[in-house]
Design a protein around this motif. Structure first.
Motif, PDB file in Angstrom:
ATOM      1  N   THR A  68       0.822  -1.208   0.000  1.00  0.00           N
ATOM      2  CA  THR A  68       0.000   0.000   0.000  1.00  0.00           C
ATOM      3  C   THR A  68       0.854   1.256   0.000  1.00  0.00           C
ATOM      4  O   THR A  68       0.579   2.224  -0.713  1.00  0.00           O
ATOM      5  CB  THR A  68      -0.915   0.014   1.245  1.00  0.00           C
ATOM      6  N   LEU A  69       1.922   1.248   0.785  1.00  0.00           N
ATOM      7  CA  LEU A  69       2.771   2.432   0.931  1.00  0.00           C
ATOM      8  C   LEU A  69       3.845   2.542  -0.145  1.00  0.00           C
ATOM      9  O   LEU A  69       4.449   3.617  -0.302  1.00  0.00           O
ATOM     10  CB  LEU A  69       3.450   2.418   2.308  1.00  0.00           C
ATOM     11  N   ILE A  70       4.102   1.452  -0.862  1.00  0.00           N
ATOM     12  CA  ILE A  70       5.192   1.431  -1.848  1.00  0.00           C
ATOM     13  C   ILE A  70       4.610   1.124  -3.223  1.00  0.00           C
ATOM     14  O   ILE A  70       4.560  -0.029  -3.658  1.00  0.00           O
ATOM     15  CB  ILE A  70       6.263   0.385  -1.473  1.00  0.00           C
ATOM     16  N   HIS A 106       2.849  14.913   6.609  1.00  0.00           N
ATOM     17  CA  HIS A 106       3.220  15.531   5.330  1.00  0.00           C
ATOM     18  C   HIS A 106       3.422  14.474   4.240  1.00  0.00           C
ATOM     19  O   HIS A 106       2.882  14.598   3.120  1.00  0.00           O
ATOM     20  CB  HIS A 106       4.505  16.344   5.510  1.00  0.00           C
ATOM     21  N   GLU A 107       4.179  13.417   4.544  1.00  0.00           N
ATOM     22  CA  GLU A 107       4.505  12.432   3.514  1.00  0.00           C
ATOM     23  C   GLU A 107       3.300  11.569   3.152  1.00  0.00           C
ATOM     24  O   GLU A 107       3.112  11.211   1.976  1.00  0.00           O
ATOM     25  CB  GLU A 107       5.684  11.574   3.971  1.00  0.00           C
ATOM     26  N   LEU A 108       2.464  11.235   4.121  1.00  0.00           N
ATOM     27  CA  LEU A 108       1.275  10.439   3.817  1.00  0.00           C
ATOM     28  C   LEU A 108       0.257  11.257   3.025  1.00  0.00           C
ATOM     29  O   LEU A 108      -0.448  10.713   2.160  1.00  0.00           O
ATOM     30  CB  LEU A 108       0.646   9.916   5.110  1.00  0.00           C
ATOM     31  N   ALA A 109       0.179  12.561   3.298  1.00  0.00           N
ATOM     32  CA  ALA A 109      -0.714  13.419   2.511  1.00  0.00           C
ATOM     33  C   ALA A 109      -0.246  13.486   1.063  1.00  0.00           C
ATOM     34  O   ALA A 109      -1.068  13.475   0.129  1.00  0.00           O
ATOM     35  CB  ALA A 109      -0.768  14.815   3.119  1.00  0.00           C
ATOM     36  N   ARG A 115      -2.880   8.340  -4.979  1.00  0.00           N
ATOM     37  CA  ARG A 115      -3.635   7.088  -4.931  1.00  0.00           C
ATOM     38  C   ARG A 115      -4.518   7.062  -3.688  1.00  0.00           C
ATOM     39  O   ARG A 115      -4.159   7.642  -2.662  1.00  0.00           O
ATOM     40  CB  ARG A 115      -2.687   5.885  -4.934  1.00  0.00           C
ATOM     41  N   PRO A 116      -5.672   6.391  -3.755  1.00  0.00           N
ATOM     42  CA  PRO A 116      -6.517   6.263  -2.563  1.00  0.00           C
ATOM     43  C   PRO A 116      -5.849   5.362  -1.535  1.00  0.00           C
ATOM     44  O   PRO A 116      -5.222   4.355  -1.885  1.00  0.00           O
ATOM     45  CB  PRO A 116      -7.805   5.638  -3.112  1.00  0.00           C
ATOM     46  N   LEU A 117      -5.991   5.720  -0.264  1.00  0.00           N
ATOM     47  CA  LEU A 117      -5.350   4.972   0.810  1.00  0.00           C
ATOM     48  C   LEU A 117      -6.391   4.443   1.780  1.00  0.00           C
ATOM     49  O   LEU A 117      -7.382   5.119   2.058  1.00  0.00           O
ATOM     50  CB  LEU A 117      -4.351   5.866   1.558  1.00  0.00           C
ATOM     51  N   PRO A 118      -6.173   3.252   2.337  1.00  0.00           N
ATOM     52  CA  PRO A 118      -7.107   2.707   3.329  1.00  0.00           C
ATOM     53  C   PRO A 118      -7.051   3.509   4.626  1.00  0.00           C
ATOM     54  O   PRO A 118      -6.110   4.263   4.883  1.00  0.00           O
ATOM     55  CB  PRO A 118      -6.624   1.273   3.520  1.00  0.00           C
TER      56      PRO A 118
END
Length: 325
Positions: A68-70, A106-109, A115-118
């Motif tokens: 999900t993160l990569i 900041h980085e997750l935003a 891409r949509p995130l859970p």
């Protein structure tokens, strides 16, 4: 293209990581697992990992948040590859676990823009949750699954590259070191022009540059997205022959001979190479490399072209078909 701008102070502060960086290898490995790139280089590894994931539920669950993160393309959060992880997974995991809430937010935003995130991702930057600790545990378990069985192989390939870069640095200085990154990058003083998927400039401003050789990095170098962080350039190393190559090339070795098969396989894996690079990768003397390349060229399996002071060689379409590439 990524343009890395050097000052005279930066030229005095170029370093090469001496050991594989576990978290960079993991991030790149997750991308290779997802994209199925490099069938010759990573095919055996990929099948082995997938077989492990079928039978190991814990390993399969650990990999899911990382996928999900990569993403295979585009932005990857920088906090997943902290500098302290160079050669030390425990130190790297501790840095990930200690990532500040501000940086995470900041980085997750930024990741969410592409891409949509859970919902669990948004909990990573909340105080009092165990989500970040769970993520570092997933990183550790995935390292065991994707990297540990191949770590001696990875360490050898990176070590060979470090030795080659060290000889280049001792023989020609930092200019030769940067120029030796061809064809991945082109040294056009005072700028290193790097093959890169997006157009950007990175001004080192006296901070220097850390070069990180990587086994699972593929085709082109990569770097941290945030220019304020310590500058690094992660680049792919020459791959040692993998198990799948050794298992399937017996017939080809009988046809071409072991040395010429090794030379042709190296060119198929890495594209344009100089004669000295071929000699180093195949473990043969420079005159022998020239002779073997000449035989392969006469047979239509290799093509050669002069590029400035170098002659570069690559496998032809016939050579690739012979390797079933």
């Amino acid at each position: 293209m990524l343009r890395i701008h050097f000052t005279s102070q930066d030229m005095q502060n170029i370093r090469v990581a001496r050991r594989p960086h576990p978290l960079w290898e993991l991030v790149c490995g997750v991308c290779r697992l997802t994209t199925r790139q490099g069938p010759l280089e990573f095919g055996h590894w990929r099948r082995s990992v997938q077989d492990r994931l079928v039978t190991d539920t814990r390993a399969r669950r650990a990999l899911l948040p990382l996928q999900t993160l990569i993403p295979p393309l585009g932005y990857i959060p920088d906090f997943l590859t902290p500098p302290g992880a160079s050669g030390d997974l425990s130190a790297g995991l501790e840095e990930v676990r200690a990532t500040s809430r501000t940086r995470l937010t900041h980085e997750l935003a930024r990741l969410a823009e592409s891409r949509p995130l859970p919902s669990w991702v948004s909990a990573l930057d909340r105080p009092g949750t165990r989500t970040l600790r769970s993520l570092t545990r997933a990183l550790e378990l995935s390292c065991r699954t994707l990297l540990d069985p191949y770590w001696p192989h990875i360490r050898t390939a990176v070590g060979d590259d470090v030795e080659l870069r060290s000889r280049t640095l001792l023989g020609g200085g930092t200019f030769a070191l940067l120029d030796g990154l061809r064809p991945l990058a082109r040294w056009n003083a005072p700028v290193l022009e790097v093959d890169y998927p997006v157009d950007r400039d990175l001004h080192l401003e006296g901070r220097g540059l850390l070069l990180i050789p990587s086994y699972f990095c593929w085709r082109r170098p990569t770097a941290l997205a945030d220019p304020a962080l310590g500058p690094v350039l992660v680049y792919p190393v020459a791959k040692q022959p993998l198990e799948i190559v050794r298992a399937s090339r017996d017939g080809l070795e009988r046809l071409l001979g072991r040395t010429r098969t090794a030379v042709l396989t190296d060119l198929a894996c890495h594209g344009a190479r100089t004669t000295s690079e071929v000699a180093t990768a195949a473990g043969i003397a420079l005159p022998s490399a020239s002779y073997q390349l000449g035989v392969l060229r006469d047979g239509g399996l290799v093509s050669s072209h002069r590029d400035g002071q170098y002659v570069r060689h690559w496998a032809t379409s016939l050579g690739l078909r012979l390797l079933d590439r």
